[in-house]
Design a protein around this motif. Sequence first.
Motif, PDB file in Angstrom:
ATOM      1  N   LYS A   1      -0.505   1.271 -12.534  1.00 18.19           N
ATOM      2  CA  LYS A   1      -0.684   2.155 -11.404  1.00 18.19           C
ATOM      3  C   LYS A   1      -2.222   2.426 -11.530  1.00 18.19           C
TER       4      LYS A   1
ATOM      5  N   LEU B   1       1.927   6.980  -1.622  1.00 17.61           N
ATOM      6  CA  LEU B   1       3.104   6.653  -2.167  1.00 17.61           C
ATOM      7  C   LEU B   1       4.098   7.954  -1.816  1.00 17.61           C
TER       8      LEU B   1
ATOM      9  N   ASN C   1       8.820  -1.701  -8.180  1.00 18.10           N
ATOM     10  CA  ASN C   1       7.693  -1.068  -7.902  1.00 18.10           C
ATOM     11  C   ASN C   1       6.395  -1.467  -8.291  1.00 18.10           C
TER      12      ASN C   1
END
Length: 364
Positions: free
Chosen positions: A20, A46, A200
Motif C-alpha cells: 500500500k 478504500l 487486495n
Amino acid sequence: MKLIEPEFLETLYKIRTVGKYQIVKELARILGEDVRSVLYRVNVLLSKNYFKFSVDYSLSELGLKLVVIITNKNFLSEETSAKFMKFIRATAYVFPNKYFYSLFMPINEQELPQPLKIDSETILMEFHERLRNKTSFKTYGIDSVFSPEKGFSKESFNKLEKVIENTLVNISKRITYVENEERIVFDAIDLGIIKELEKNAFIKQSEIARALGISMGKLRRHAKSHVPRLIKGIRLKGIPLYPEALGTSLLVLVRSKDPEIVKGLCEALVTHPTVVVCAYREDVGLGMVQFVIPFSMVRFVVEFLERVGNKYGFEVSRDMMWLLNVEFGKRFTLPYKRWEEYVPKMSWNINELRRIFSGFGETS
C-alpha cells in the motif's frame, strides 16, 4: 467522489508496485503530488468501498495459459475430477443446461489452434493472455460505473466504438518490444504474492509476508525484482454497476485472420464498464469477451460487435456465445487449490506449492 478524479483512478492502471505505502509513493511521484495528500485520497477511496481493486498479471510470463471448458458435465460433483479441480479458476452455470469452467494450465501443454469440440456437448478453448477491466473514466465518466443509465447506455457504446476505432486504426503503428534474453524463473513465493494481490491490491507488504510465512527481507526482494515483471497494473476487481446487470454475463467469441486485431480489440473493450475481462491467443486471431449486462441488452451488444466487426476485420461467432448465471458462479485463486482447502487459513504452504509447480525454479 470529488477527491477521486479520472486521472487519479487511471494512474492506478500503471502501478506495478507491491504494498500500500509503496503504491502511494509511486502515485505521488507520477501525479507530482505530496505523499500525505495521496495517502489521504487512497484511504478515502478504500474506506468508502467505491471500488474493489485487484491486479492484472501476465499469464505467459508465468508459463501459464487460460483454458475454458463449456460442457453439460458437472465436474464439481464427480470424485474422479479431483486432480482436474485443483486447476479450477472459476465456475458458473450456463443457460440453459451447461457448465462453465476456467482453469490455468502450463502453456507448454499441447496447443489448440482453434476451439475444439470434444463431443457434441463439450467445447474447449485456450488463451495466452487475460485482461481485466480498466474502465476509461476520462472517456465514460466516473458516474458510468455507478449509474445504469450511463454504463448501459447506447451513448457509452458509441464512445466504445470510437475507442475501438482508434485502437485498431493504429495497429500498424504499434511498437514491437524485443524480449529481454535474460529470463527470470519465477517460483512459489512470486505466485503467493500474486495471490494476495489478487485478493487486495492495496495489501501491505508486512501482511503478505505474514500470510506466506516468509521474512520481510525475502518478501521485499521478490516484490522488487520479480513481481513487477508479472504485474500489468492495478485493476478493478468489481464495480458498482455489475449488480445492476441482474446476474447476466454474456460470453462472446471473436475471430479475425489477424491476431493483432483481436488483441487490439480486447485492449479497447476492457476500457468499457460492462466488460469484465477479455482473453486472447497470441498465435491465432481468437478472443473471448465477457460482458456483464442486463438480459434485455444481449441482442444489442451482439449486433454492436457484429456491426463494428464488419468495419474493422473481426467477426462474432454466433454459434459460440453463452449466457452465464453470475450469481451462482464461484471464483478461485491460485494455487489451483479448491477454495475450501485454504480458507479460512488464507495462506499457502510454500513447500506444497513448490511440489505442485515442480517446473518452477528456486530463487532466493
